[in-house]
Design a protein around this motif. Structure first.
Motif, mmCIF file in Angstrom:
data_model
loop_
_atom_site.group_PDB
_atom_site.id
_atom_site.type_symbol
_atom_site.label_atom_id
_atom_site.label_comp_id
_atom_site.label_asym_id
_atom_site.label_seq_id
_atom_site.Cartn_x
_atom_site.Cartn_y
_atom_site.Cartn_z
ATOM 1 N N GLU A 25 101.224 32.758 40.522
ATOM 2 C CA GLU A 25 100.385 33.485 39.561
ATOM 3 C C GLU A 25 100.955 33.434 38.150
ATOM 4 O O GLU A 25 100.212 33.532 37.172
ATOM 5 C CB GLU A 25 100.233 34.949 39.993
ATOM 6 N N GLY A 65 98.207 41.441 33.819
ATOM 7 C CA GLY A 65 98.447 40.237 34.606
ATOM 8 C C GLY A 65 99.569 40.401 35.615
ATOM 9 O O GLY A 65 100.057 41.520 35.865
ATOM 10 N N THR A 75 100.426 30.872 34.078
ATOM 11 C CA THR A 75 99.302 31.368 33.306
ATOM 12 C C THR A 75 98.835 30.333 32.284
ATOM 13 O O THR A 75 99.576 29.400 31.947
ATOM 14 C CB THR A 75 99.701 32.670 32.602
#
Length: 302
Positions: A158, A9, A161
Motif C-alpha cells: 500500500e 492513507g 503511493t
C-alpha cells in the motif's frame, strides 16, 4: 498537547494515527482527509472525530501532524502555521524548493515549533549512531546504499503511493540518506553535485560537503526483494563506522519520539535538528541532484 492528523492513507492508518492516539502526552483531536469517507472511517478507528475542513481542525489544535504527499502537505503546513499550529511534518517537506521555503518561512514568521519525521533520526539505535559520528572528527567519505523492493514485485504494498511512483527513490529515500550524512559531514556544495541514473528509478549521486569530505548515494525503490537492503558507512581518521542494523519493529516508536521532540520544542526547548529549516535544505539538495540528473548524459537518455 492537542494534535490533529491530516491524511488518511496507509501511513496515517498504521503509524501517525496510532502513534498519536496512544501517546501519553497527546490528545488526538481529530482527522481531516481529502476523502471525507476515509476520514470518517479512520476517525472511528482512532476513537476521535472527522473534520470537514483543515481550518476547522487547525482552530481546535495546538499542533498538527501530516501524513500527506509532500506537495499537498506544503501549502497546508503554511496555513497551519499561520493558524498558530506547531508542525509535525513528513519527509520530504515538499518536492519544490519554493514549497519547502514557504513552510520554513511560515514556521519562522509565526514562531512555531516544527519537526520533520525522518525515521532513522528518531529510532534509538540509528539516532545514537548519528550523534556519535557527528562528534567524531576526520571523516573523509561516507556512503548510503538504499535498495527497496517497493515497485515491480508481484504484489506492491500500500505504501507504493502515486507520489512515490512519480518521484521515485530520490525523493522518498533521499531524505533518509541525507539525514544520516549531513550531521557528521556537513552541508553540501550544491554546485559540485554530480548524478547519474541507473535502471528503473535508481539514482547515483556524488556530493561534496562543507568539511571537505565527499559522499555517495545509491537509491532505488525497484530492487528485487532478494537484493533489497540499506547500508550506510563513514570512513576517515577514526576508521570505519557502519550504521547499526535496526532491531526491527514498526515505525510507531520512532514516530512517537518525533512527537516527543515537537512537544519539547513547543514548550521552550531547543529546536530539533530535523526541523523545517532542515527540511528546506534537504529539498534544496534533492532538487540540485535532480537538476544534475537532467544535465547528465544518462539523465538525458533515461
Amino acid at each position: 498537547m492537542r494534535i490533529g492528523l491530516l491524511g488518511t492513507g496507509p501511513w496515517a492508518g498504521v503509524t501517525h494515527g496510532p502513534g498519536l492516539a496512544e501517546h501519553p502526552e497527546v490528545e488526538l483531536v481529530g482527522v481531516w482527509g481529502r476523502r471525507p469517507e476515509a476520514a470518517a472511517e479512520l476517525a472511528t478507528t482512532l476513537r476521535t472525530r472527522p473534520y470537514d475542513t483543515p481550518e476547522a481542525l487547525f482552530a481546535d489544535c495546538e499542533a498538527v501532524a501530516f501524513a500527506l504527499p509532500p506537495d499537498v502537505q506544503a501549502p497546508l503546513a503554511v496555513r497551519a502555521a499561520e493558524a498558530g499550529c506547531h508542525l509535525l511534518l513528513e519527509k520530504p517537506v515538499a518536492t519544490t524548493v519554493d514549497g519547502a521555503r514557504a513552510v520554513a518561512e511560515a514556521v519562522a514568521a509565526h514562531d512555531r515549533a516544527s519537526v520533520v519525521f525522518c525515521t532513522f533520526r528518531f529510532a534509538p539505535e540509528t539516532s545514537s549512531w548519528v550523534a556519535a559520528q557527528s562528534g567524531t572528527e576526520g571523516w573523509l567519505t561516507g556512503s548510503v546504499q538504499a535498495f527497496a523492493a517497493l515497485f515491480g514485485g508481484p504484489e506492491e504494498p500500500e505504501s507504493a503511493t502515486p507520489w512515490r511512483r512519480e518521484r521515485g527513490a530520490l525523493w522518498d529515500i533521499g531524505p533518509h540518506a541525507l539525514s544520516l550524512l549531513l550531521p557528521p559531514l556537513g552541508d553540501v556544495d550544491l554546485a559540485s553535485i554530480r548524478a547519474a541514473r541507473g535502471p528503473d528509478d535508481m539514482v547515483h549521486a556524488v556530493l561534496r560537503h562543507a568539511s571537505g569530505a565527499t559522499s555517495t548515494l545509491t537509491l532505488s525503490l525497484s530492487m528485487p526483494p532478494q537484493a533489497a537492503g540499506f547500508q550506510a558507512e563513514l570512513r576517515g581518521a577514526a576508521g570505519v563506522s557502519t550504521l547499526p542494523e535496526s532491531s526491527g519493529g514498526t515505525p510507531l516508536r520512532p514516530f512517537q519520539r518525533a512527537v516527543d521532540a515537537l512537544i519539547q520544542a513547543a514548550n521552550g526547548g531547543q529546536p530539533h535538528p530535523c526541523d523545517a529549516r532542515f527540511g528546506l535544505r534537504v529539498t534544496e539538495i534533492l532538487a540540485a541532484i535532480e537538476s544534475a540528473l537532467e544535465t547528465s548524459p544518462s539523465g538525458r537518455n533515461a
